[in-house]
Write a protein that holds these residues in place. Structure first.
Motif, short mmCIF file in Angstrom:
data_model
loop_
_atom_site.label_atom_id
_atom_site.label_comp_id
_atom_site.label_asym_id
_atom_site.label_seq_id
_atom_site.Cartn_x
_atom_site.Cartn_y
_atom_site.Cartn_z
N ASP A 156 17.64 -16.68 6.98
CA ASP A 156 16.72 -17.75 7.38
C ASP A 156 15.72 -17.27 8.43
N ARG A 157 14.45 -17.63 8.21
CA ARG A 157 13.45 -17.38 9.23
C ARG A 157 13.59 -18.44 10.33
N ARG A 158 12.93 -18.18 11.46
CA ARG A 158 12.95 -19.13 12.56
C ARG A 158 12.37 -20.46 12.09
N LYS A 159 12.91 -21.57 12.57
CA LYS A 159 12.48 -22.90 12.15
C LYS A 159 10.97 -23.04 12.35
N GLY A 160 10.30 -23.56 11.32
CA GLY A 160 8.86 -23.75 11.39
C GLY A 160 8.06 -22.57 10.89
N SER A 161 8.73 -21.47 10.49
CA SER A 161 8.02 -20.29 10.00
C SER A 161 7.44 -20.56 8.62
N LYS A 162 6.26 -20.02 8.38
CA LYS A 162 5.61 -20.16 7.08
C LYS A 162 6.07 -19.06 6.13
N ALA A 163 6.25 -19.44 4.87
CA ALA A 163 6.70 -18.48 3.86
C ALA A 163 5.61 -17.45 3.56
N LYS A 164 6.02 -16.20 3.46
CA LYS A 164 5.10 -15.10 3.15
C LYS A 164 5.45 -14.53 1.78
N ASP A 165 4.50 -13.78 1.23
CA ASP A 165 4.77 -13.08 -0.03
C ASP A 165 5.95 -12.15 0.17
N GLY A 166 6.93 -12.20 -0.69
CA GLY A 166 8.14 -11.39 -0.56
C GLY A 166 9.29 -12.17 0.03
N ASP A 167 9.01 -13.32 0.66
CA ASP A 167 10.08 -14.18 1.17
C ASP A 167 10.77 -14.92 0.02
N GLN A 168 11.93 -15.42 0.33
CA GLN A 168 12.64 -16.28 -0.62
C GLN A 168 12.56 -17.72 -0.11
N VAL A 169 12.13 -18.61 -1.01
CA VAL A 169 12.15 -20.04 -0.66
C VAL A 169 13.18 -20.72 -1.55
N VAL A 170 13.98 -21.57 -0.93
CA VAL A 170 14.98 -22.35 -1.68
C VAL A 170 14.36 -23.71 -1.92
N ILE A 171 14.21 -24.08 -3.19
CA ILE A 171 13.47 -25.31 -3.51
C ILE A 171 14.23 -26.20 -4.50
N ASP A 172 13.93 -27.52 -4.37
CA ASP A 172 14.21 -28.47 -5.44
C ASP A 172 12.87 -28.74 -6.11
N PHE A 173 12.84 -28.88 -7.41
CA PHE A 173 11.56 -29.13 -8.08
C PHE A 173 11.76 -30.00 -9.32
N GLU A 188 17.54 -27.62 -8.71
CA GLU A 188 17.92 -27.85 -7.32
C GLU A 188 18.43 -26.56 -6.70
N ASP A 189 18.11 -26.40 -5.41
CA ASP A 189 18.56 -25.24 -4.64
C ASP A 189 18.23 -23.92 -5.34
N TYR A 190 17.03 -23.87 -5.91
CA TYR A 190 16.63 -22.67 -6.65
C TYR A 190 16.07 -21.63 -5.69
N PRO A 191 16.66 -20.41 -5.66
CA PRO A 191 16.15 -19.35 -4.78
C PRO A 191 15.02 -18.58 -5.46
N LEU A 192 13.80 -18.79 -5.03
CA LEU A 192 12.63 -18.19 -5.65
C LEU A 192 11.99 -17.18 -4.70
N VAL A 193 11.88 -15.93 -5.16
CA VAL A 193 11.23 -14.89 -4.36
C VAL A 193 9.74 -14.92 -4.66
N LYS A 246 13.39 -17.90 3.73
CA LYS A 246 14.23 -16.77 4.12
C LYS A 246 13.44 -15.47 4.04
N ALA A 247 13.66 -14.60 5.00
CA ALA A 247 13.00 -13.29 5.03
C ALA A 247 13.90 -12.25 4.38
N PRO A 248 13.29 -11.29 3.68
CA PRO A 248 14.13 -10.24 3.05
C PRO A 248 14.77 -9.35 4.10
N LYS A 249 15.99 -8.98 3.83
CA LYS A 249 16.73 -8.10 4.73
C LYS A 249 17.37 -6.99 3.89
N PRO A 250 16.76 -5.79 3.90
CA PRO A 250 17.34 -4.70 3.10
C PRO A 250 18.80 -4.44 3.48
#
Length: 444
Positions: A156-173, A188-193, A246-250
């Protein structure tokens, strides 16, 4: 059977075969007599049908068989006696076919191009250089970093952080077309990079900059060639709720990473990577050495080439290159593609080297084993997932397809045989030098 030579120019041969009517009649009678004991006909006991009646009913068909057998036999005998090896199936035509009647001699014209005599070559005179490359630490480290990225986690990125290219967003759609939800368009709860291009084009880009708890309305258009026909080309709206950014973490490069890829520990994984890299280097080095070998053979050996083979190869090259330049055309419904002088020059090289390698391989008794063919078929079948059985059946029933798989195996084995006879010196080079040598190879 009388044989008269009508053409002998270069590799072109022409002959006139004359089948005497008396010999044909004798062959037909012999065949009918042979079959007579087994033939039954109304009004006659088995084996008692008169020869004249058999000849009236079955004579034309038997005559056709007798002609074909006589021509095939005469051609086979001629090739054995002359030592000619036709470059392609000989052209056989009946000169007096239209006006022929029983009792006439059969006159047949046979023409073909003979394969040339291949001159001997001392393979020991060939000088080859074999490049060798050790797996360097930097290359191993780069491969480890790539493995770590492929096995990355997200945090998880810090609260309020904006999603960047390469990040993972967990979404309902929820997706809708013309205001109506459609099947398969919700999750629901779909992890999209973001940037993975796993969703419809344009979808992920509209989530860049989103924050956790944001509501985002994503507007996209389904591609015209979309798999679901009822959605193809339609405008769609997806109501998305971003639940996490969420930010990628190798992954850490350690023993745990090694175990994810089937190794006992990090050192074992490094050894596995080194072996794979060196195998790749060896494959590239072999391609370079093979090209040098073929260049030397092409320079050393010259002989007359069958025009028919060169012409067929030139047309194939022109056709293949045309399709590479026009990838949108998948069928063969296009105009004639005439070979250029460059295509013909390349065709001459390919035909010359093909005949030379075939001759060397034949003399060295090089062959392709059943196991090697089976492996080649299995490998080719992987290109047709779900259709493997149909592919196997196609190969079993198609001699030309079998030859297409066998030819490159045979060629590689002949090249290996030649390299064993040639003078080969090893030269240690860097990975960069090897790559430069590969790039310098022309496509032949």
């Amino acid at each position: 059977m009388q044989v008269k030579e009508t053409r002998n120019e270069g590799l072109k041969r022409g002959y006139q075969f004359t089948l005497p009517a008396a010999e044909l009649a004798e062959t037909v009678n012999a065949k009918l007599k042979e079959a007579q004991p087994e033939i039954e006909m109304k009004g006659f006991r088995k084996g008692k049908v008169p020869l004249a009646m058999l000849k009236k009913q079955f004579g034309p068909r038997v005559m056709g068989d007798a002609m074909q057998e006589a021509i095939d036999g005469a051609l086979r005998k001629h090739l054995e006696e002359s030592g000619d090896r036709p470059a392609a199936q000989p052209n056989v035509e009946m000169d007096n076919g239209e006006g022929w009647k029983e009792g006439d001699d059969v006159i047949v014209t046979v023409s073909y191009e003979a394969l040339p005599a291949i001159p001997e070559i001392d393979l020991g005179d060939l000088k080859l250089e074999k490049l060798t490359v050790a797996a360097e630490e930097a290359a191993i480290a780069e491969a480890l970093e790539n493995l770590a990225k492929s096995a990355q986690d997200f945090e998880d990125r810090r609260k309020g952080s904006k999603a960047k290219d390469g990040d993972q967003v967990v979404i309902d759609f929820k997706g809708s077309v013309d205001g109506e939800l459609f099947e398969g368009g919700s999750g629901e709860d779909y992890p999209l990079v973001l940037g993975s291009n796993s969703f419809i084009p344009g979808f992920e880009a509209q989530l860049v900059g989103a924050k956790a708890d944001d509501e985002v309305k994503v507007e996209v258009k389904f591609p015209e060639e979309y798999g679901a026909k009822h959605l193809a080309g339609k405008d769609a709206v997806f109501d998305c709720t971003v639940k996490a950014v969420k930010a990628p973490k190798p992954a850490e490069i350690d023993d745990e990473l090694a175990k994810k890829f089937g190794s006992d520990d990090l050192e074992a994984l490094k050894a596995q990577i080194a072996g794979r890299l060196e195998a790749e280097y060896a494959g590239a080095a072999r391609a370079i050495m093979k090209r040098a070998l073929l260049d030397q053979l092409d320079d050393k050996v010259k002989f007359e080439l069958p025009e028919s083979l060169v012409e067929a190869e030139a047309h194939q090259i022109a056709h293949q290159l045309w399709h590479e330049e026009n990838p949108e055309v998948h069928d063969h419904n296009h105009g004639s593609i005439e070979p250029t002088d460059e295509h013909k020059k390349l065709a001459e090289r390919r035909v010359r080297l093909g005949l030379l390698l075939a001759e060397i391989g034949q003399k060295a008794e090089v062959s392709v084993s059943d196991q090697e063919m089976t492996q080649a078929v299995l490998q080719a079948a992987r290109q047709y997932p779900g259709q493997e059985r149909a592919f196997f059946e196609f190969i079993q029933q198609n001699q030309a397809a079998q030859q297409q798989l066998r030819a490159p195996i045979f060629e590689d084995k002949v090249v290996d045989h030649i390299a064993e006879q040639a003078g080969v010196t090893e030269k240690q080079v860097s990975k960069e030098e090897l790559e430069k040598a590969v790039e310098s190879l022309d496509e032949l």
